[in-house]
Design a protein around this motif. Structure first.
Motif, mmCIF file in Angstrom:
data_model
loop_
_atom_site.group_PDB
_atom_site.id
_atom_site.type_symbol
_atom_site.label_atom_id
_atom_site.label_comp_id
_atom_site.label_asym_id
_atom_site.label_seq_id
_atom_site.Cartn_x
_atom_site.Cartn_y
_atom_site.Cartn_z
ATOM 1 N N UNK A 159 -6.766 -2.974 6.176
ATOM 2 C CA UNK A 159 -6.629 -1.515 6.217
ATOM 3 C C UNK A 159 -5.560 -1.102 5.223
ATOM 4 N N UNK A 160 -5.908 -0.239 4.293
ATOM 5 C CA UNK A 160 -4.978 0.236 3.279
ATOM 6 C C UNK A 160 -4.962 1.759 3.305
ATOM 7 N N UNK A 161 -3.800 2.367 3.547
ATOM 8 C CA UNK A 161 -3.719 3.825 3.481
ATOM 9 C C UNK A 161 -4.045 4.312 2.071
ATOM 10 N N UNK A 170 6.333 2.892 5.089
ATOM 11 C CA UNK A 170 6.847 1.626 4.580
ATOM 12 C C UNK A 170 5.799 0.524 4.655
ATOM 13 N N UNK A 171 4.547 0.886 4.915
ATOM 14 C CA UNK A 171 3.461 -0.092 5.041
ATOM 15 C C UNK A 171 2.440 0.136 3.939
ATOM 16 N N UNK A 172 2.143 -0.918 3.182
ATOM 17 C CA UNK A 172 1.132 -0.779 2.132
ATOM 18 C C UNK A 172 -0.210 -1.363 2.559
ATOM 19 N N UNK A 173 -0.172 -2.265 3.557
ATOM 20 C CA UNK A 173 -1.408 -2.944 3.952
ATOM 21 C C UNK A 173 -1.257 -3.500 5.364
ATOM 22 N N UNK A 174 -2.355 -3.460 6.121
ATOM 23 C CA UNK A 174 -2.391 -4.069 7.449
ATOM 24 C C UNK A 174 -3.620 -4.958 7.524
ATOM 25 N N UNK A 175 -3.435 -6.186 8.017
ATOM 26 C CA UNK A 175 -4.561 -7.064 8.292
ATOM 27 C C UNK A 175 -4.716 -7.199 9.807
ATOM 28 N N UNK A 176 -5.946 -7.083 10.286
ATOM 29 C CA UNK A 176 -6.208 -7.163 11.719
ATOM 30 C C UNK A 176 -7.371 -8.115 11.958
ATOM 31 N N UNK A 177 -7.158 -9.074 12.861
ATOM 32 C CA UNK A 177 -8.214 -9.993 13.272
ATOM 33 C C UNK A 177 -8.782 -9.496 14.598
ATOM 34 N N UNK A 178 -10.094 -9.234 14.649
ATOM 35 C CA UNK A 178 -10.732 -8.624 15.815
ATOM 36 C C UNK A 178 -11.727 -9.599 16.429
ATOM 37 N N UNK A 187 -4.754 -10.429 16.284
ATOM 38 C CA UNK A 187 -3.599 -10.649 15.422
ATOM 39 C C UNK A 187 -3.439 -9.463 14.474
ATOM 40 N N UNK A 188 -2.183 -9.131 14.168
ATOM 41 C CA UNK A 188 -1.855 -8.088 13.190
ATOM 42 C C UNK A 188 -0.865 -8.651 12.183
ATOM 43 N N UNK A 189 -0.974 -8.215 10.941
ATOM 44 C CA UNK A 189 0.039 -8.513 9.938
ATOM 45 C C UNK A 189 0.307 -7.239 9.138
ATOM 46 N N UNK A 190 1.585 -6.911 8.952
ATOM 47 C CA UNK A 190 1.983 -5.716 8.214
ATOM 48 C C UNK A 190 2.687 -6.137 6.929
ATOM 49 N N UNK A 191 2.358 -5.470 5.831
ATOM 50 C CA UNK A 191 2.934 -5.793 4.523
ATOM 51 C C UNK A 191 3.581 -4.549 3.927
ATOM 52 N N UNK A 192 4.731 -4.740 3.259
ATOM 53 C CA UNK A 192 5.403 -3.609 2.631
ATOM 54 C C UNK A 192 4.877 -3.375 1.217
ATOM 55 N N UNK A 193 5.495 -2.445 0.513
ATOM 56 C CA UNK A 193 5.021 -2.060 -0.819
ATOM 57 C C UNK A 193 5.133 -3.196 -1.835
#
Length: 372
Positions: A159-161, A170-178, A187-193
């Protein structure tokens, strides 16, 4: 990271996940579905789940430090839940609700908070649809593949805004395992710019529809615990500026300059001194909302003023952003679709969020003084 932050953050990413899953499940890669079609998909996937439980392991990477928290959680429809939050070196926090009474127990202080829950008929359909529409407009969702997580087969979504907003500045990308079977996040992972991993949340030992008994959501008060009865939870009251000034314990500061078309809408006051078990963490916040007629809430100017009892505890308030000066006072600026500016006047910590051009946010900030 306190428990309130954890709970709010998890709820927000859970909503984000459900919308993303519905978006993917409805086949949006070929053609964007309507909000109503997405809502139907979401309800269909969730209606079959009556209860679930899991253990969430949360890891945060910030300023060269790693913080780990574990949360054991269970939920039963329509409104029962229990969570046990464990931090290394600290006492557990236990939150339990049977749908009528919510209890929060802080082991380190042996304190119990009790709140009576209001009747909740659920969010109006139009609000639900608006949330979905905003998500569709603001995010890109991509299926990256299929992976195994904790022994379960999961879809990996990215997911990318489309543009940075206040909620995810402050989040550039989120990965989600469903999970393919239950359509629940694993699982979630958050990444900065800069592309660095900032937060990782892993759900383990997920169990669905096991018939959790109601007795799990009954709270027994520990021996000798101090009980703080907060009465019935009430929604935040929208106050006029005059009402806010009469209720606040500090002088509310207001801008002398506002962009054309904007005017004061309402204010909200929050004070945690009645329920916080740690006097050093007490704070009072006044939020001022300035809106433009006919514009969405995301287009509002939001000025938040907070006074902390122990200011040194909250140095993180000024830890993120670019160094700037506001009338000679040091501050922090974060750019994005909704720009944010942080600075301090006397004992008041100010946070200004403006979805306008950069020069406008500084004009507003520079018009605020201790005399205003």
């Amino acid at each position: 990271m306190n428990s309130v932050t954890i709970t709010k953050k998890f709820k927000s990413i859970l909503v984000l996940t459900l919308i993303a899953v519905a978006l993917f499940a409805s086949g949006c890669t070929e053609e964007n579905p309507s909000a109503e079609e997405i809502a139907t998909q979401m309800m269909d996937k969730q209606d079959s789940i009556q209860d679930y439980s899991y253990t969430m392991h949360m890891t945060s990477y910030a300023e060269g430090k790693t913080e780990e928290i574990e949360c054991k959680y269970m939920f039963k429809k329509p409104d029962k839940f229990k969570e046990i939050i464990t931090r290394p070196g600290e006492g557990d926090q236990i939150d339990v609700s049977d749908g009528e009474i919510a209890w929060s127990y802080f082991q380190d202080t042996n304190t119990v908070l009790k709140e009576k829950l209001p009747n909740n008929s659920g969010a109006p359909k139009e609000d639900y649809i608006n949330t979905i529409n905003e998500f569709l407009n603001d995010h890109n969702v991509t299926l990256l593949g299929v992976e195994s997580v904790d022994g379960r087969t999961a879809y990996l979504l990215e997911i990318i805004p489309k543009e940075t907003d206040r909620d995810y500045e402050l989040i550039s990308k989120i990965k989600i395992w469903v999970d393919q079977e239950t359509w629940m996040p694993l699982r979630y992972e958050f990444y900065n710019a800069d592309g660095n991993l900032t937060d990782k949340n892993e759900i383990r030992d997920l169990k669905v529809n096991t018939g959790i008994p109601d007795s799990e959501f009954q709270f027994e008060i520990p021996d000798g615990a101090k009980i703080v009865d907060l009465g019935e939870i009430k929604p935040y009251e929208e106050l006029s500026l005059e009402e806010a000034r009469n209720r606040a314990s500090f002088k509310i500061l207001t801008p002398e300059y506002l962009p054309e078309g904007y005017k004061f809408s309402y204010s909200i006051i929050t004070n945690n001194s009645e329920y916080s078990s740690d006097p050093d963490s007490h704070y009072e916040t006044v939020e001022l909302i300035y809106a433009k007629e006919g514009a969405s809430i995301k287009a509002s100017i939001v000025l938040t003023e907070t006074v902390y009892k122990n200011a040194s505890t909250y140095s993180i308030f000024m830890s993120n952003g670019t160094d700037v000066k506001i009338n000679g006072t040091e501050g922090k600026y974060v750019s994005g679709e909704a720009k944010t500016l942080r600075w301090k006047l006397g004992d008041i910590n100010l946070l200004l969020g403006v979805p306008l051009e950069e020069d406008e946010i500084f004009k507003i900030a520079e018009s605020i003084s201790e005399k205003s």
